[in-house]
Scaffold this motif. Structure first.
Motif, PDB file in Angstrom:
ATOM      1  N   ALA A 149      72.768  69.887  25.623  1.00 51.67           N
ATOM      2  CA  ALA A 149      73.544  69.655  24.422  1.00 51.67           C
ATOM      3  C   ALA A 149      75.025  69.819  24.728  1.00 51.67           C
ATOM      4  O   ALA A 149      75.405  70.504  25.684  1.00 51.67           O
ATOM      5  CB  ALA A 149      73.121  70.634  23.327  1.00 51.67           C
ATOM      6  N   ALA A 150      75.855  69.203  23.892  1.00 52.45           N
ATOM      7  CA  ALA A 150      77.301  69.249  24.075  1.00 52.45           C
ATOM      8  C   ALA A 150      77.969  69.780  22.822  1.00 52.45           C
ATOM      9  O   ALA A 150      77.572  69.441  21.699  1.00 52.45           O
ATOM     10  CB  ALA A 150      77.835  67.853  24.398  1.00 52.45           C
ATOM     11  N   TYR A 157      83.883  68.673  26.790  1.00 49.23           N
ATOM     12  CA  TYR A 157      82.838  69.382  26.075  1.00 49.23           C
ATOM     13  C   TYR A 157      82.236  70.512  26.903  1.00 49.23           C
ATOM     14  O   TYR A 157      82.030  70.373  28.104  1.00 49.23           O
ATOM     15  CB  TYR A 157      81.709  68.429  25.696  1.00 49.23           C
ATOM     16  CG  TYR A 157      82.028  67.529  24.530  1.00 49.23           C
ATOM     17  CD1 TYR A 157      82.739  66.348  24.719  1.00 49.23           C
ATOM     18  CD2 TYR A 157      81.621  67.856  23.245  1.00 49.23           C
ATOM     19  CE1 TYR A 157      83.046  65.529  23.652  1.00 49.23           C
ATOM     20  CE2 TYR A 157      81.910  67.038  22.166  1.00 49.23           C
ATOM     21  CZ  TYR A 157      82.619  65.877  22.382  1.00 49.23           C
ATOM     22  OH  TYR A 157      82.920  65.071  21.315  1.00 49.23           O
ATOM     23  N   ALA A 158      81.944  71.613  26.209  1.00 49.29           N
ATOM     24  CA  ALA A 158      81.072  72.623  26.783  1.00 49.29           C
ATOM     25  C   ALA A 158      79.644  72.091  26.715  1.00 49.29           C
ATOM     26  O   ALA A 158      79.308  71.294  25.840  1.00 49.29           O
ATOM     27  CB  ALA A 158      81.172  73.927  26.003  1.00 49.29           C
ATOM     28  N   MET A 159      78.815  72.531  27.654  1.00 49.80           N
ATOM     29  CA  MET A 159      77.444  72.041  27.723  1.00 49.80           C
ATOM     30  C   MET A 159      76.464  73.204  27.699  1.00 49.80           C
ATOM     31  O   MET A 159      76.738  74.277  28.263  1.00 49.80           O
ATOM     32  CB  MET A 159      77.239  71.235  29.008  1.00 49.80           C
ATOM     33  CG  MET A 159      78.149  70.027  29.149  1.00 49.80           C
ATOM     34  SD  MET A 159      77.860  68.792  27.873  1.00 49.80           S
ATOM     35  CE  MET A 159      76.183  68.296  28.277  1.00 49.80           C
ATOM     36  N   GLY A 160      75.344  72.982  27.064  1.00 45.83           N
ATOM     37  CA  GLY A 160      74.325  74.016  27.001  1.00 45.83           C
ATOM     38  C   GLY A 160      72.957  73.472  27.338  1.00 45.83           C
ATOM     39  O   GLY A 160      72.705  72.271  27.217  1.00 45.83           O
ATOM     40  N   TRP A 161      72.095  74.373  27.769  1.00 44.57           N
ATOM     41  CA  TRP A 161      70.679  74.068  27.967  1.00 44.57           C
ATOM     42  C   TRP A 161      69.874  74.963  27.025  1.00 44.57           C
ATOM     43  O   TRP A 161      70.137  76.167  26.930  1.00 44.57           O
ATOM     44  CB  TRP A 161      70.250  74.342  29.398  1.00 44.57           C
ATOM     45  CG  TRP A 161      70.681  73.313  30.393  1.00 44.57           C
ATOM     46  CD1 TRP A 161      71.752  73.382  31.235  1.00 44.57           C
ATOM     47  CD2 TRP A 161      70.044  72.062  30.674  1.00 44.57           C
ATOM     48  NE1 TRP A 161      71.832  72.252  32.016  1.00 44.57           N
ATOM     49  CE2 TRP A 161      70.789  71.425  31.688  1.00 44.57           C
ATOM     50  CE3 TRP A 161      68.915  71.406  30.172  1.00 44.57           C
ATOM     51  CZ2 TRP A 161      70.449  70.162  32.202  1.00 44.57           C
ATOM     52  CZ3 TRP A 161      68.581  70.168  30.679  1.00 44.57           C
ATOM     53  CH2 TRP A 161      69.341  69.559  31.680  1.00 44.57           C
ATOM     54  N   ALA A 180      72.460  77.208  18.908  1.00 42.43           N
ATOM     55  CA  ALA A 180      72.006  75.814  18.916  1.00 42.43           C
ATOM     56  C   ALA A 180      72.618  75.014  17.777  1.00 42.43           C
ATOM     57  O   ALA A 180      72.942  73.828  17.936  1.00 42.43           O
ATOM     58  CB  ALA A 180      70.483  75.754  18.835  1.00 42.43           C
ATOM     59  N   GLY A 181      72.785  75.647  16.631  1.00 36.09           N
ATOM     60  CA  GLY A 181      73.320  74.945  15.469  1.00 36.09           C
ATOM     61  C   GLY A 181      74.741  74.460  15.629  1.00 36.09           C
ATOM     62  O   GLY A 181      75.195  73.608  14.866  1.00 36.09           O
ATOM     63  N   GLU A 234      65.211  77.839  22.028  1.00 38.44           N
ATOM     64  CA  GLU A 234      65.754  79.058  22.627  1.00 38.44           C
ATOM     65  C   GLU A 234      66.912  78.715  23.548  1.00 38.44           C
ATOM     66  O   GLU A 234      66.827  77.774  24.354  1.00 38.44           O
ATOM     67  CB  GLU A 234      64.630  79.743  23.433  1.00 38.44           C
ATOM     68  CG  GLU A 234      65.048  80.927  24.254  1.00 38.44           C
ATOM     69  CD  GLU A 234      63.948  81.414  25.181  1.00 38.44           C
ATOM     70  OE1 GLU A 234      64.000  82.583  25.588  1.00 38.44           O
ATOM     71  OE2 GLU A 234      63.046  80.615  25.518  1.00 38.44           O
ATOM     72  N   PHE A 235      67.978  79.482  23.459  1.00 37.79           N
ATOM     73  CA  PHE A 235      69.123  79.306  24.351  1.00 37.79           C
ATOM     74  C   PHE A 235      68.732  79.688  25.774  1.00 37.79           C
ATOM     75  O   PHE A 235      68.056  80.694  26.001  1.00 37.79           O
ATOM     76  CB  PHE A 235      70.282  80.173  23.888  1.00 37.79           C
ATOM     77  CG  PHE A 235      71.405  80.252  24.887  1.00 37.79           C
ATOM     78  CD1 PHE A 235      71.574  81.381  25.675  1.00 37.79           C
ATOM     79  CD2 PHE A 235      72.282  79.192  25.043  1.00 37.79           C
ATOM     80  CE1 PHE A 235      72.592  81.463  26.599  1.00 37.79           C
ATOM     81  CE2 PHE A 235      73.309  79.254  25.976  1.00 37.79           C
ATOM     82  CZ  PHE A 235      73.463  80.392  26.754  1.00 37.79           C
TER      83      PHE A 235
END
Length: 122
Positions: free
Chosen positions: A97-98, A32-36, A106-107, A46-47
């Motif tokens: 998030a993954a 998985y790619a990961m985000g904050w 975000a969606g 907000e990204f």
């Protein structure tokens, strides 16, 4: 199944640093790619930053570029957000998030942690 738990938030003075961690207790973290992301009171989510599953690609929001760094350790099923030179406007709940692919949207993210509070005092 991806299960994300953030840690490392807290209260820090402006100019200080924090490192957030996001651990995945599932068994597919490396795929998985990961985000904050972050959300301040009364504002939309907000990204902040994202990293590909291999760690070879990263995206950083302009508002934090040069101050925040995202990294990951797939052996530890953990993604990190190193935050330096913090400002009061960085105060928010921070979420990891993954997603199947790296994205700033975000969606698109399938799995989310519960969030960790970061408060920067002036």
């Amino acid at each position: 199944q991806v299960q994300l738990v953030e840690s490392g938030g807290g209260l820090v003075q402006a100019g200080g640093s924090l490192r957030l961690s996001c651990a995945d207790s599932g068994r597919t973290f490396s795929g998985y790619a990961m985000g904050w992301f972050r959300q301040a009171p009364g504002k939309e989510r907000e990204f902040v930053a994202a990293i590909s599953w291999s760690g070879g690609r990263t995206y950083i929001a302009p508002s934090v570029k040069g101050r925040f760094t995202i990294s990951r350790d797939n052996a530890k099923n953990t993604v990190y957000l190193q935050m330096n030179a913090l400002k009061p406007e960085d105060t928010a709940v921070y979420y990891c998030a993954a997603d199947q692919e790296i994205t700033v949207r975000a969606g698109s993210y399938d799995y989310w942690g519960q969030g960790t509070q970061v408060t920067v005092s002036s």
